[in-house]
Scaffold this active site. Structure first.
Site, PDB file in Angstrom:
ATOM      1  CG  ASP A 229      -1.512   0.797  -3.795  1.00 28.48           C
ATOM      2  OD1 ASP A 229      -1.220  -0.241  -4.440  1.00 28.48           O
ATOM      3  OD2 ASP A 229      -2.459   0.821  -2.985  1.00 28.48           O
TER       4      ASP A 229
HETATM    5  C1  BGC Z   1      -3.425  -2.585  -3.392  1.00 25.20           C
HETATM    6  C2  BGC Z   1      -2.147  -2.969  -2.673  1.00 25.20           C
HETATM    7  C3  BGC Z   1      -1.536  -4.175  -3.324  1.00 25.20           C
HETATM    8  C4  BGC Z   1      -1.298  -3.879  -4.805  1.00 25.20           C
HETATM    9  C5  BGC Z   1      -0.707  -5.045  -5.566  1.00 25.20           C
HETATM   10  C6  BGC Z   1      -3.193  -2.412  -4.884  1.00 25.20           C
HETATM   11  O1  BGC Z   1      -4.395  -2.207  -5.545  1.00 25.20           O
HETATM   12  O2  BGC Z   1      -3.938  -1.390  -2.855  1.00 25.20           O
HETATM   13  O3  BGC Z   1      -2.412  -3.231  -1.331  1.00 25.20           O
HETATM   14  O4  BGC Z   1      -0.348  -4.524  -2.683  1.00 25.20           O
HETATM   15  O5  BGC Z   1      -2.528  -3.539  -5.407  1.00 25.20           O
HETATM   16  O6  BGC Z   1      -1.637  -6.056  -5.704  1.00 25.20           O
END
Ligand code: BGC
Length: 762
Positions: A229
């Site tokens: 993530d």
């Molecule tokens: C979120 C993800 C997301 C990523 C990109 C993260 O903070 O948890 O779900 O895909 O950011 O925006």
């Protein structure tokens, strides 16, 4: 393709390989120009494309796209083929923007109703969640766009999301929190997985090799790539070694790359380990290259598809006196600011910039064909005044009937924050109470991505939960309110009576960084059922404008056939749910409660579902196929799922609390695992586990307890040993005057186990 990958690997330098395993920037996988490996783009979703781009002035903006109902709503459709159609449409929109990976679906389990991202997740039930997510992935990937199953794993809260440590039993992990991801891999061949921020039992999710390498890749057969993530990586080398292929978003100035290079030079990480990750990424890149020319789609058609999806997702919670559907041609008061400024998606990284948004009042006016009177009831800050309330009451009185739009504002449900309670804004509650006191003919339409306490529910005859319906919710709501569409959504999560009732209440969001999953496997309806608690609306609940009768259920081998009939006046769809329950063990249940032998079981659990459309008077037979997993528990002793033999009740139901027809099936114990006796095996297991050959057990027990027959005169059986229920073989050693030595006991047990293995031929 594998030869091509090998060829590229043979030409890349170690530095290039290491660099390649971090994104090029926040939205691109890395490339290697020298070897003609192109750069592919990824963008957020999941319920629509959220592509970030730059305009001519270099400013960042989000490209407009169709906003479909988020997962919390989609799951209410209980229709994986609908999820697939939506996935395919989103895939087309990605193709039009040359996006190769869509960062979704989110598929974490709803442990607490207050998790801020619940609107992005499907359900409290792993089976439903896995089926819906798999449908979505198949649709999306069918268009050539890779999906990303996130957030892997046990990511169930936003509070301290970067550091929280989920302390969870192996059983709950494997039975509740992992199966939907397993389905995404096995059933839908998901191409990428995003590991979550949190820790699980002390390890960062991205550093758990047992789960990422041994389970996800090894046992489940995942052949795509695992990315972190955004900014989730704690120690890059540890993550690499555990199987995390790509760091997203990349650390500035290649800090991590330098860290890995250093580790490589020190021999902490091998080039083979790095090669694996590079190959995994290359595979996904080559499979999902953007086409040379942009794809196209029709925004109008996609809006219609979003409307169709919204219709399938709304849940008629209550309809006393058949207040709904409204008759058209009569005045109607439309109350609540949400009718003008609806809530149709959640906040955070999934926020889609919609192409259009329906005006609900316009659609209601069209469907009603008569005058409507609008009253805001509360302002855009979700506050009210005596004047606003009076105006709303007056409108309801004037028209003689009213529909009130209420629910949860954006600020209540968003990524990065959990709710502290389950209440709606006080202004919404006050408005509903005032209007329903003045007018009997009232329907409330709720817009929210998760359950709320509804203090007014007994004084309102009809409640339609629109969840978060996406950009086309307006037409869908209006068509359901006026009966043009018969509601068919059913809740994918329990709506508890009170916040304090929920399974995670005592342990959410945890003590500091530690969050103890004390409710174990009893998540969602498994908790409320086991504790025999009343709920506001149960899992699987949803009404229709027609009625369905379940006329029969027949089990034949692993097939279960259920007949359902529409006995009402209008065409409608029914979600038929199939649940399994372990029948109490004929002997042990008297001693250790309503459990399957040796394992505590939920009262019932979902093992199948199907959605059928039936015309008035029409009957249909639905066939379900049950697999081993329906009867299995995760047994820590064998580190795997194991079928527990015995009788099981299989029920077809209209909700988890509305069982209509049931039958019983007998299931054999799993033959895969040879049972092993240890000095801590309890007597009831020795005598009642059907997998243990009686002669071997008798021989062992008489050697350990030579006096047993004399004591009871009843021979060797569980009844004779009743008083020793819960005893283990080891205890005999400490009996006064006993000649059994620890060594002798070990020998006897080894001997018995050897005979058992021989018996099973293993
Ligand atoms: C979120 C993800 C997301 C990523 C990109 C993260 O903070 O948890 O779900 O895909 O950011 O925006």
């Amino acid at each position: 393709m594998e030869t091509k990958i090998k060829n590229i690997l043979s030409q890349m330098t170690v530095e290039e390989k290491i660099e390649f395993c971090a994104g090029a920037d926040a939205w691109h996988a890395n490339s290697c120009e020298r070897l003609s490996v192109p750069m592919i783009m990824m963008s957020d979703g999941p319920h629509g494309l959220r592509k970030r781009d730059k305009n001519e002035k270099g400013e960042l903006y989000t490209v407009k796209a169709t906003c479909y109902p988020p997962a919390a709503a989609m799951a209410n459709s209980w229709d994986p083929s609908l999820a697939a159609r939506v996935g395919a449409n989103i895939g087309k929109e990605c193709r039009a923007e040359q996006v190769s990976i869509l960062l979704g679906p989110g598929m974490n389990i709803k442990r607490s109703p207050t998790c801020g991202r619940n609107f992005e997740y499907y359900s409290e039930d792993p089976y439903l969640s896995g089926k819906m997510a798999s449908g979505f992935i198949k649709g999306l990937q069918g268009e050539g766009v890779a999906a990303c199953a996130k957030h892997f794993f046990v990511n169930n809260q936003e509070t301290r999301r970067f550091s929280t440590n989920a302390i969870v039993s192996k059983r709950a992990l494997h039975e509740i929190y992992l199966p939907s991801f397993e389905m995404a891999v096995k059933e839908a061949n998901v191409q990428t997985v995003m590991h979550s921020y949190n820790r699980v039992n002390g390890k960062y999710a991205g550093e758990d090799g047992e789960i990422i390498t041994d389970l996800l890749r090894g046992k489940w057969g995942f052949d795509g790539y695992v990315m972190s993530d955004w900014n989730a990586i704690s120690t890059r080398v540890a993550a690499y070694k555990a199987g995390t292929d790509v760091e997203m978003a990349p650390a500035k100035d290649g800090v991590r790359t330098a860290e890995v290079l250093e580790a490589y030079k020190n021999g902490e990480i091998t080039v083979e380990e790095i090669d694996n990750s590079v190959a995994n990424v290359l595979r996904v890149i080559f499979r999902h290259l953007p086409a040379d020319t942009k794809g196209t789609f029709s925004p109008e058609d996609h809006h219609k598809a979003a409307a169709k999806a919204a219709e399938e997702c709304m849940v008629l919670l209550k309809n006393e006196g058949n207040v709904l559907p409204f008759e058209s041609g009569k005045p109607l008061a439309v109350i609540g600011m949400f009718a003008k400024k609806p809530r149709f998606q959640g906040g955070g990284s999934s926020h889609v910039e919609p192409l259009f948004v329906d005006d609900i009042t316009e659609f209601i006016t069209t469907e009603n064909g008569a005058e409507i009177t609008f009253a805001a009831g509360y302002d855009t800050k979700h506050e009210t005044t005596d004047e606003l309330i009076e105006e709303a009451v007056a409108a309801a009185k004037k028209c003689g009937r009213a529909v009130i739009f209420a629910g949860m504002p954006d600020s209540y449900e968003t990524e990065g924050r959990d709710r502290r309670h389950m209440r709606m804004p006080p202004a919404h509650n006050r408005l509903i109470e005032a209007v329903s006191a003045a007018c009997k003919d009232v329907a409330v339409v709720l817009m929210a991505g998760s359950p709320n306490e509804l203090p007014w529910v007994d004084s309102v005859p009809a409640v339609l939960h629109a969840y978060l319906g996406g950009q086309a919710l307006g037409g869908a709501v209006a068509r359901i309110l006026f009966g043009k569409v018969n509601p068919s959504g059913k809740l994918a999560e329990t709506h508890p009576l009170r916040f304090e009732d929920n399974p995670a209440y005592l342990n959410f969001p945890g003590d500091g960084d530690n969050c103890f999953y004390g409710e174990d496997i009893y998540v969602g309806y498994r908790w409320y059922d086991k504790r025999k608690m009343d709920v506001l609306f149960p899992f699987g609940h949803g009404l229709s404008y027609t009625k369905f009768e379940y006329t029969s259920i027949v089990a034949d081998g692993n097939k279960v056939k259920v007949k359902v009939k529409n006995v009402g006046d209008v065409i409608g769809k029914e979600v038929v749910q199939l649940y399994a329950s372990a029948c109490p063990h004929p002997i042990t249940s008297t001693y250790i409660g309503e459990t399957s032998f040796g394992f505590a079981r939920a009262v019932r659990w979902l093992v199948g579902f199907d959605k059928v459309e039936l015309a008035p008077g029409e009957e249909q037979e639905i066939t379900f196929e049950l697999c081993d997993r329906a009867f299995s528990v995760y047994d820590e002793k064998v580190n795997d799922f194991r079928v527990i033999g015995g009788d099981y009740e299989i029920s077809a139901a209209a909700s988890s609390r509305d069982i209509r027809v049931s039958t019983t099936v007998s299931v054999d114990d799993d033959k895969k695992f040879v049972p092993v006796i240890t000095k801590n095996t309890v007597f009831e297991e020795l005598f009642l586990d059907k997998r243990l050959p009686k002669a071997i057990v008798d021989e062992l027990v008489s050697a350990v307890y030579p006096d047993i027959e004399n004591e009871n005169g009843e021979g060797l059986n569980f009844d004779a040993m009743r008083s020793k229920n819960g005893y283990v073989l080891r205890q005999r050693i400490t009996h006064l005057g006993n000649e059994l030595t620890p060594k002798k006991l070990d020998e006897l047990i080894d001997n018995a186990n050897a005979k058992i293995r021989e018996y099973y031929n293993k």
